[in-house]
Design an enzyme around this catalytic site. Structure first.
Site, PDB file in Angstrom:
ATOM      1  N   SER A  45       0.845  -1.159  -0.167  1.00  0.00           N
ATOM      2  CA  SER A  45       0.000   0.005   0.072  1.00  0.00           C
ATOM      3  C   SER A  45       0.863   1.261  -0.070  1.00  0.00           C
ATOM      4  CB  SER A  45      -0.991   0.000   1.003  1.00  0.00           C
ATOM      5  OG  SER A  45      -1.836   0.674   1.190  1.00  0.00           O
ATOM      6  N   ASP A 132      -9.211  -6.505  -4.251  1.00  0.00           N
ATOM      7  CA  ASP A 132      -8.846  -5.391  -3.410  1.00  0.00           C
ATOM      8  C   ASP A 132      -9.787  -4.238  -3.750  1.00  0.00           C
ATOM      9  OD1 ASP A 132      -7.439  -3.219  -2.532  1.00  0.00           O
ATOM     10  OD2 ASP A 132      -5.453  -4.316  -2.727  1.00  0.00           O
ATOM     11  N   HIS A 166      -7.500  -6.180   0.251  1.00  0.00           N
ATOM     12  CA  HIS A 166      -6.360  -5.130   0.470  1.00  0.00           C
ATOM     13  C   HIS A 166      -5.452  -5.760   1.897  1.00  0.00           C
ATOM     14  CE1 HIS A 166      -4.159  -1.601  -0.071  1.00  0.00           C
ATOM     15  NE2 HIS A 166      -4.388  -0.936   1.054  1.00  0.00           N
TER      16      HIS A 166
END
Length: 403
Positions: A45, A132, A166
């Site tokens: 991320s 995600d 995610h």
């Protein structure tokens, strides 16, 4: 909407969890017998953006390659948090990839980052979960396209068929694979860390799925900042590293730098990332030191994210970016235990005229003075303008003094 509100919105989208952390006695980051040719990075991320920024900006240092989990193209945000949240995460619009690549090419040519030609021999592993919901897959598709302009296609592996939310997918720890929640490490029966390390370094010994032979250290991050205050740039006073017993004993080793995501630092999720993302199991049996730098939550950065939209520093994706220089000098410290790079920190407090005369700095096109190689701003070219400058590797100078 103010920058602060947008930053809070970005952090809330990425992760919204407060937890406890585990701390150990803080030590000076040691030197190890690590080859300067065996350095790699990876991240998740915001950490994925940081890893890509480091790979592009410091390609002379990060020679082996990078692993990117749920990230996006370099300079995707263009320094605008609204673009970060929209096109660069939720895929609400075009990221204007041709423009981003033209910027990268300009930076490569003018020294703002290292020449992109350095990346040609490196390896890149990309992972984007099909479910995600935070960083949509088309964003990662653009990163693959960007990398394809600088690396041979055979050097890029894109894992885009795993039904993962995610998270950092593992094969032993975390939430269910379809969960989008803290600590953003999910058990998907897939060993992402292992696949990254094997792709970057080639065939490895089997991982250690039992008790690790090495140790974790909690190292002082403040010494890697010119003013000894990493909090100014939303970094913690200390970071973590996993050191195999073989590396502590002086055997030839490699270095991998792993960047956590937003609100995934030790101050928020404890050891979930630095102990359980999966890297250490492979590091233990393959002579790899794993460095886990740490951020903190601040008013400008309520998510404790790595800077990929300019919340603290307009030079965030460049060699001169505050966080970038800190990580670069950490790497310099670790590899200085190798006979091929036996550098220790050297320091000079002198006028900017003297720094330029001695080759520690140069005069930019604007007539101002910048540290050589890091390009950090030092001030006016005047005999009365005194500045601290340190050298942490051959030909590499930055603002600040040594510990």
């Amino acid at each position: 909407m103010t920058i602060l509100i947008r930053a809070r919105h970005l952090a809330g989208i990425l992760i919204g969890f407060l937890g406890t952390s585990a701390f150990a006695a803080v030590v000076v980051l040691p030197k190890y017998n690590v080859s300067v040719n065996e350095v790699s990075v990876s991240g998740f991320s915001s950490g994925a953006h940081m890893a890509a920024q480091m790979h592009f900006a410091y390609s002379k240092t990060v020679k082996k390659g990078a692993g990117i989990i749920a990230g996006g193209p370099v300079y995707c945000s263009q320094g605008n948090v609204a673009i970060s949240v929209g096109p660069c995460m939720a895929n609400t619009g075009s990221r204007n990839l041709p423009y981003l690549m033209s910027v990268v090419n300009t930076w490569s040519g003018n020294g703002y980052i290292d020449p992109t030609s350095n990346m040609a021999a490196s390896k890149v592993y990309l992972l984007s979960g099909t479910i995600d919901s935070t960083v949509r897959q088309p964003v990662m598709d653009d990163l693959k396209t960007m990398y394809g302009a600088y690396l041979p296609a055979a050097n890029i592996y894109y894992k885009n068929n795993l039904a993962a939310e995610h998270s950092i997918p593992t094969d032993f720890f975390g939430n269910g694979c379809a969960i989008n929640g803290s600590p953003y490490v999910n058990n998907c029966n897939f060993d992402t860390a292992g696949e990254i390390l094997k792709w970057i370094y080639g065939p490895l010994n089997p991982k250690n799925a039992g008790t690790l032979s090495g140790s974790f250290i909690n190292f002082d991050q403040s010494v890697f900042w010119g003013n000894f205050n990493p909090n100014f740039y939303s970094m913690a006073n200390s970071g973590y590293a996993y050191v195999p017993a073989s590396c502590a004993g002086g055997q030839p080793c490699r270095l991998h730098v792993a960047f956590h995501g937003c609100l995934q630092s030790a101050s928020v999720v404890g050891s979930a990332f630095y102990q359980n993302a999966g890297y250490n199991r492979w590091a233990d049996t393959n002579n790899i030191v794993v460095l886990y730098p740490q951020t903190i939550v601040t008013a400008n950065n309520p998510g404790g994210c790595w800077d990929w939209w300019g919340y603290e520093d307009v030079n965030f994706p460049a060699k001169s970016g505050g966080q970038m220089v800190a990580i670069k000098t950490m790497i310099d410290k670790v590899v200085s235990g190798n006979a091929a790079a036996p550098f220790t920190c050297s320091h000079w407090y002198a006028s900017n005229v003297s720094h330029v005369s001695a080759g520690r700095a140069y005069i930019g096109a604007d007539g101002q003075v910048y540290a050589k190689n890091s390009n950090q701003y030092l001030g006016y070219y005047m005999v009365t303008a005194y500045t601290d400058v340190r050298q942490t590797s051959a030909g590499y100078f930055a603002y600040g003094s040594c510990s």
